[in-house]
Design a protein around this motif. Structure first.
Motif, PDB file in Angstrom:
ATOM      1  N   LYS A 220      52.834  72.003  65.177  1.00 54.91           N
ATOM      2  CA  LYS A 220      52.375  70.851  65.927  1.00 54.91           C
ATOM      3  C   LYS A 220      51.156  70.260  65.212  1.00 54.91           C
ATOM      4  CE  LYS A 220      49.298  73.315  69.125  1.00 54.91           C
ATOM      5  NZ  LYS A 220      48.966  73.539  70.560  1.00 54.91           N
ATOM      6  N   THR A 345      51.028  62.762  69.126  1.00 60.05           N
ATOM      7  CA  THR A 345      52.333  63.308  69.486  1.00 60.05           C
ATOM      8  C   THR A 345      52.954  62.527  70.633  1.00 60.05           C
ATOM      9  OG1 THR A 345      51.680  65.517  68.750  1.00 60.05           O
ATOM     10  CG2 THR A 345      53.534  65.380  70.268  1.00 60.05           C
ATOM     11  N   VAL A 378      58.485  66.064  73.641  1.00 65.16           N
ATOM     12  CA  VAL A 378      59.064  65.551  72.389  1.00 65.16           C
ATOM     13  C   VAL A 378      60.545  65.392  72.636  1.00 65.16           C
ATOM     14  CG1 VAL A 378      57.338  66.604  70.876  1.00 65.16           C
ATOM     15  CG2 VAL A 378      59.382  67.887  71.492  1.00 65.16           C
TER      16      VAL A 378
END
Length: 385
Positions: A220, A345, A378
């Motif tokens: 990540k 993200t 995600v």
């Protein structure tokens, strides 16, 4: 490791003029030139002609036989004083004029304001000679360690306006080599309208390398802050290395693959690449080849327009409560956190859902599937980022 310093004698400006072909103004640790404004450069020339003291300059004695454009091997490299030397060089070549308000302290009758060196030599040859005979205070540095020279550069510039990218560029090692090579990629040089001032492309390249390292180590993105990037540079310089040269080269190759995919989508001087933060978001998204296959430029441009429309919506607008518009507003709210891994993200997740769920009859269909207030979400299909 050792480092020695000695004051060079008799380095007048006339002599320096003859030395210029064997002086490397752009060693790897050096900052970009052209940072001084015309008035600042003219002030230095004023000080020289009036006999005022100027700060010392530092030259490194060349340890490798590297040839310059003139065909001669460099004997010296500029550690500190590049902007001053550029100003002197500009005045020598008549590309710089004295300030219009120039005053010669020894003779109030002198009216040399706005003159070049050539004009000064014709009207006031004694002032021209004072300039050319001025002895530049140059300290010669000799060392058997690149790390010590890098350290000296950073300490000499600690109180100046050196920025984070310039500070990192003074750290030798594979990270610097990889960053500098990536900064020449066509995606940055041709497609990005971001002006490459003070190593902006190297700044982006170092962020991309940080992403690859963090994904390899943590799966990540943690952050792309200045301190994190600096650690990435020292990790391939320090002994023992915390990141091997081979590892960094692999990161570089991964970055190249992603930039190649991006280069097939964006156009020359693409306005979509005008923001450093947005470029990093695109980079993260394009790491996935599946995203790259679906993300044509038209969809990305439409996403930008839709998120701007969402930001202008009044809460009385019937479309305001649409979950898709809520996600677009959420994306906008994360824009200011340009170096935070969670924010990056989340922006990628929203952009990815938009592109993957894009339908001809409902362009926002994908965004309605994005859960609210879940920064860790995600894509959950087989093409996960």
């Amino acid at each position: 490791m050792k480092i020695d310093t000695d004051l060079m004698s008799d380095v007048t400006i006339s002599r320096f003029q003859r030395l210029m072909p064997v002086v490397d103004f752009n060693p790897p640790y050096q900052r970009e030139g052209g940072a001084w404004k015309e008035r600042t450069k003219a002030t230095l020339i004023d000080s020289i002609i009036n006999g005022l003291d100027v700060p010392k300059l530092y030259f490194e004695a060349a340890t490798e036989r590297i040839k310059g454009p003139s065909g001669l091997s460099y004997q010296y490299a500029v550690i500190d004083g590049k902007q001053r030397l550029e100003a002197i060089g500009d005045f020598i070549s008549n590309n710089l004029k004295l300030d219009e308000n120039f005053k010669y302290f020894r003779d109030d009758s002198v009216e040399a304001g706005g003159m070049t060196l050539g004009e000064l030599n014709s009207s006031y040859p004694e002032l021209s000679r004072r300039f050319l005979d001025f002895e530049i205070p140059v300290v010669l540095v000799t060392s058997d360690s690149d790390e010590l020279v890098d350290e000296m550069f950073q300490r000499l510039n600690a109180a100046s306006t050196i920025n984070a990218a310039e500070r990192r560029n003074a750290v030798s090692g594979q990270t610097r080599e990889s960053t500098n090579e990536l900064a020449e990629h066509p995606l940055l040089v041709n497609c990005s309208p971001i002006r490459n001032a003070r190593y902006k492309y190297r700044e982006l390249a170092s962020k991309f390398l940080a992403v690859e390292h963090q994904m390899a180590q943590n799966n990540k993105v943690l952050d792309t802050k200045a301190g994190t990037l600096y650690e990435l540079f020292t990790a391939t310089r320090d002994k023992p290395q915390r990141i091997s040269n081979d590892e960094m080269v692999k990161y570089q190759e991964s970055v190249m693959d992603t930039l190649d995919r991006m280069n097939n989508t964006f156009v020359e001087s693409d306005r979509l690449l005008a923001s450093v933060g947005t470029v990093v978001v695109y980079y993260l998204a394009f790491r996935n080849p599946g995203f790259a296959q679906l993300a044509d430029r038209m969809k990305l441009a439409e996403f930008e327009e839709l998120r701007r429309e969402a930001s202008r919506m009044n809460n009385s607008d019937p479309e305001y409560s649409d979950p898709a518009n809520a996600r677009l507003r959420e994306y906008n709210g994360q824009v200011q956190s340009t170096n935070d891994g969670a924010a990056l993200t989340r922006r990628v997740a929203i952009l990815d859902r938009f592109v993957r769920g894009y339908a001809d009859d409902d362009h926002l269909a994908g965004l309605r599937a994005v859960q609210a207030d879940d920064p860790h979400e995600v894509p959950d299909d087989e093409d996960e980022l």
